[in-house]
Design an enzyme around this catalytic site. Structure first.
Site, PDB file in Angstrom:
ATOM      1  N   GLU A 184       3.877  26.333 -13.423  1.00  0.00           N
ATOM      2  CA  GLU A 184       3.280  25.133 -12.842  1.00  0.00           C
ATOM      3  C   GLU A 184       2.299  24.470 -13.813  1.00  0.00           C
ATOM      4  OE1 GLU A 184       3.445  25.913  -8.089  1.00  0.00           O
ATOM      5  OE2 GLU A 184       1.720  26.769  -9.126  1.00  0.00           O
ATOM      6  N   GLU A 268      10.475  27.235  -5.896  1.00  0.00           N
ATOM      7  CA  GLU A 268       9.569  27.689  -4.838  1.00  0.00           C
ATOM      8  C   GLU A 268       9.881  26.874  -3.585  1.00  0.00           C
ATOM      9  OE1 GLU A 268       5.452  27.895  -5.929  1.00  0.00           O
ATOM     10  OE2 GLU A 268       5.829  29.203  -7.658  1.00  0.00           O
TER      11      GLU A 268
END
Length: 634
Positions: A184, A268
Site C-alpha cells: 500500500e 484485499e
C-alpha cells in the site's frame, strides 16, 4: 482486452486447486501472461484468503487451512512480520508460531498455493506495521525512504527471509506463486507530500530490486487502492486493487499501469474491518460480501478475502491508528475482524454464505469443514496471591537521568516504564505531559491521583505534590501506529519533558522498565502477599498489582477469560501473553487457546493497572464478547 469465458477460467481453477493436493508432489508452472494467471499454461482464477501465521497458535494452522479449503479457496495469503523474526538486531527467530516455512508447507499439503507479502512494511493492524522497534535507535535512519541505513537493514531482513522460504517459491517447485513488493505504498506516497513523488517511486522500485537480489523470483505484484496506482505501482510488478468494488474501474486502472491488460486481482477484498478500543466493533453484512463474491466470480475477477480468518493480536503485537480526533487509536487484542472464520476458528454465517457461492460457481462438492476445537468453561479460578507492583519495581535498579527517557532510549520495545522522581520541595499546579506515549496512571506517595491518555488527548491534570514526596508515572505503550504518515513518529514512553506549573521538571528521574517479556511468576512469588491477610485488598485499591492463581484441568479446550468488571491490563496463562484488556471495550473477553492449557496444574498471572475493584477470582465463558462498548469508563 484479452478476455476468456469466466466459467472456463473457473473450471481451470479447479485444476490449479488440485495441483497442490497430494502434498504438492509435482512442481507446477505459474506465471502472469497474456492478461491471465496461468498454471501449467491454463488460465486461473485465484480465490484466496488472508490468514496470518503469527496470529494463530501453530498447532491450529492445519485446522484453519482445512477450513479455507472447505470454503472452496485455492490459495492463502500472508504477511511476513519482520519484527517478530528479528526482535533484536541480528537475533533471528523462525520457531514455533513464527515458523513461516512450516506454515507454507502445511498450506501446500492442504492443497493451497501461497501468496507471500514480505513487506518490509505490512500495515496489518500489527505493531509498527511489522517494523522492529529498534530501527528507531539507528541514527540517521528514515523509514520507507531511499535511505542507506534503512535499506541496509531491509536487505539483511530480505536475505535472511529468503534463506527460510526462498526454496518454497513456485520457480523452485514450491507453493509460493506470487510475492508482493512493499505494501500500500501509494497511500503513503499520497500522505507524504513533503517527499517528491519521483523519490517515492524510486524507493518502491528499489524494494523490488532488493527482493530480486535476495533471491525472490516468483511473479511480483503491488497492492493499493486503484486510485493510488500512480504512487504505488512498479514496472514489472502486477498492480492489484485493495477494496475495489467497481470491476470496470479495476480493469481500467490495471490496464493503464500493466501494458493494457490484466489479470485482475482484488488483493484485499474486505470481509469485515479492523476494531479499536473505545470504539464500536465494525460489522459487514454477510449477504453484501456474498453478492460481491458472486459478481467477481461471474466476471472472472480474482480476489483475496481480507481477512478470511483474523485470529488474535497476542502479547503486545496490536497496532494502532490515528485521526483528527485521536492521537492514537489502539487496536483490540482480538483480530476477529468479523471474518468468515471467527477468532476461535468457528464457521460463521458469513463463512456458510461464501462457501455456498463458491460451490455454485465451481460446480463441485466441497469437503466438509473440520470440527472446531472443543470449548470448555473452567470453574472460577481463585487468585491466591497479589503483588504490589510499585513496591516490587522499587527493589530493582533504575536508570537515573536528568531528563526522562523514551522506551527506545532505555532499550525496551514493549510493555511499561515507571517514571519516578522525589521532590524535596512542594509543588502544585497543572502537570502537562504532552509527550505521553500512550497511557499513564499517576501516583503521589503511593496513592493514585489520576490518569492521562493519548487516545482522547488528555495530556494534563491538576496535581499537588507536598514536601518530601514521590511522584510516580506508570506509562503503557499501547501499540505503535501501523498506518499513515505518523508511522515515522513511533517512540514510546514520555518523549518530551514533564512540566508542572509551567516549570520543566528535570533532575534525577528514576526509570524502571517492565517489558513483560515473561509472566514474572518466578520473581513475583517472593514479593507476593497472601490475599487472606486482613485489609490487603483495601490497601492496594487503586494501585497497579499482579494477581496470581492456579487451577487444575482434567481435560483441555478453548475458552475465553471474562474480563468484565476488571480495569486495564494484560493476562498470562502458562507463560503465554494473551494480550490486553480494557474495560471500555468493545472487547470484554480474551481468547485462551486450548493448546496453551495443560492437563493438571495451570498458572494465571494478571497485571491489573487500575485495580479499582480488587478481585478474588476470575471467570471464563464459552462465548466471546466483542461488542460491549463502555465509553463512560474512559
Amino acid at each position: 482486452m484479452n478476455k476468456l469465458n469466466p466459467r472456463y477460467v473457473l473450471l481451470a481453477s479447479l485444476l490449479f486447486a488440485a495441483s497442490f493436493s497430494l502434498k504438492a508432489a509435482q512442481p507446477q508452472a505459474f506465471e502472469i501472461r497474456d492478461g491471465h494467471f496461468m498454471i501449467d499454461g491454463k488460465p486461473e482464477v485465484i480465490m484466496s484468503g488472508e490468514m496470518h501465521y503469527a496470529r494463530i497458535p501453530h498447532q491450529y494452522w492445519r485446522h484453519r487451512l482445512k477450513m479455507m479449503k472447505a470454503m472452496g479457496l485455492n490459495a492463502v495469503a500472508t504477511y511476513v512480520f519482520w519484527n517478530i523474526h528479528e526482535p533484536k538486531p541480528g537475533q533471528w527467530d523462525f520457531s514455533g508460531d513464527k515458523d513461516l516455512a512450516s506454515y507454507i508447507k502445511t498450506a501446500a499439503e492442504e492443497g493451497l498455493s501461497v501468496i507471500l507479502r514480505p513487506g518490509p512494511y505490512v500495515c496489518a493492524e500489527w505493531e509498527f506495521g511489522g517494523y522492529p522497534w529498534w530501527l528507531q535507535n539507528i541514527e540517521g535512519l528514515e523509514l520507507r525512504r531511499d535511505n542507506e541505513k534503512f535499506l541496509e537493514r531491509v536487505g539483511i531482513y530480505l536475505e535472511r527471509l529468503n534463506k527460510e522460504v526462498g526454496d518454497l517459491q513456485v520457480t523452485k517447485g514450491g507453493p509460493i506463486v506470487m510475492v508482493q513488493v512493499e505494501n500500500e505504498f501509494g497511500s503513503y506516497a499520497a500522505q507524504r507530500k513533503d517527499i517528491p513523488l519521483e523519490e517515492h517511486r524510486a524507493y518502491n522500485a528499489k524494494i523490488k530490486e532488493m527482493l530480486t537480489a535476495a533471491g525472490f523470483d516468483a511473479p511480483m505484484f503491488t497492492s493499493d487502492g486503484t486510485w493510488l496506482f500512480e504512487g504505488g505501482s512498479i514496472e514489472g510488478a502486477l498492480p492489484t486493487g485493495n477494496g475495489e468494488n467497481n470491476i470496470e474501474m479495476l480493469r481500467e486502472r490495471v490496464n493503464q499501469y500493466h501494458g493494457g491488460q490484466g489479470p485482475y486481482l482484488v488483493a484485499e477484498f474486505y470481509t469485515g474491518w479492523l476494531a479499536h478500543w473505545a470504539e464500536p466493533h465494525p460489522a459487514i453484512d454477510a449477504s453484501r460480501i456474498a453478492r460481491k463474491t458472486d459478481e467477481y466470480l461471474s466476471n472472472g475477477i480474482s480476489f483475496n478475502f481480507y481477512m478470511v480468518h483474523g485470529g488474535t493480536n497476542f502479547g503486545f503485537m496490536n497496532g494502532a491508528n490515528y485521526d483528527n480526533k485521536h492521537d492514537i487509536q489502539p487496536d483490540l487484542t482480538s483480530y476477529d475482524y468479523d471474518a468468515p472464520i471467527s477468532e476461535a476458528g468457528w464457521a460463521t454465517p458469513k463463512y456458510d454464505s461464501l462457501r455456498n457461492v463458491i460451490a455454485v460457481h465451481t460446480g463441485r462438492k466441497l469437503p466438509e469443514p473440520p470440527k472446531p476445537a472443543p470449548v470448555i468453561e473452567i470453574p472460577a479460578i481463585g487468585l491466591s496471591g497479589i503483588t504490589d507492583l510499585l513496591s516490587y519495581l522499587k527493589l530493582q535498579k533504575p536508570v537515573v537521568n536528568d531528563q526522562v527517557k523514551t522506551f527506545e532510549e532505555l532499550g525496551q520495545g514493549y510493555g511499561y516504564v515507571l517514571y519516578s522522581r522525589h521532590f524535596n520541595q512542594p509543588i502544585s499546579g497543572t502537570m502537562e505531559i504532552e509527550g505521553l506515549r500512550d497511557y499513564a496512571t499517576v501516583y503521589v506517595n503511593g496513592e493514585r491521583v489520576g490518569w492521562l491518555n493519548r487516545y482522547d488527548r488528555n495530556y494534563s491534570m491538576e496535581i499537588d505534590i507536598p514536601f518530601n514526596a514521590r511522584l510516580d508515572i506508570l506509562v503503557e505503550n499501547s501499540g505503535r501506529i501501523n498506518y499513515g504518515a505518523e508511522i515515522v513518529n513511533n517512540t514510546k514512553g514520555i518523549v518530551r519533558p514533564v512540566v508542572i506549573a509551567g516549570t520543566e521538571i528535570t533532575g534525577d528521574w528514576e526509570m524502571y522498565g517492565l517489558p513483560f517479556d515473561s509472566d514474572m511468576s518466578g520473581d513475583i512469588q517472593a514479593r507476593e502477599v497472601r490475599k487472606s491477610q486482613p485489609r490487603l485488598l483495601t490497601s492496594l485499591k487503586g494501585l497497579p498489582v499482579l494477581y496470581r492463581g492456579m487451577f487444575d484441568l482434567g481435560s483441555t479446550g478453548d475458552t475465553f477469560l471474562d474480563m468484565t468488571g476488571w480495569g486495564k491490563g494484560i493476562v498470562f496463562v502458562n507463560g503465554h501473553n494473551l494480550g490486553r484488556y480494557w474495560n471500555v471495550g468493545p472487547q470484554q473477553t480474551l481468547f485462551v487457546p486450548g493448546v496453551w492449557l495443560l492437563e493438571g496444574k495451570n498458572t494465571i498471572v494478571i497485571f491489573e493497572q487500575l485495580n479499582d475493584d480488587p478481585k478474588n477470582e476470575i471467570k471464563t465463558t464459552i462465548t466471546p464478547v466483542l461488542h460491549d462498548l463502555r465509553t463512560d469508563l474512559l
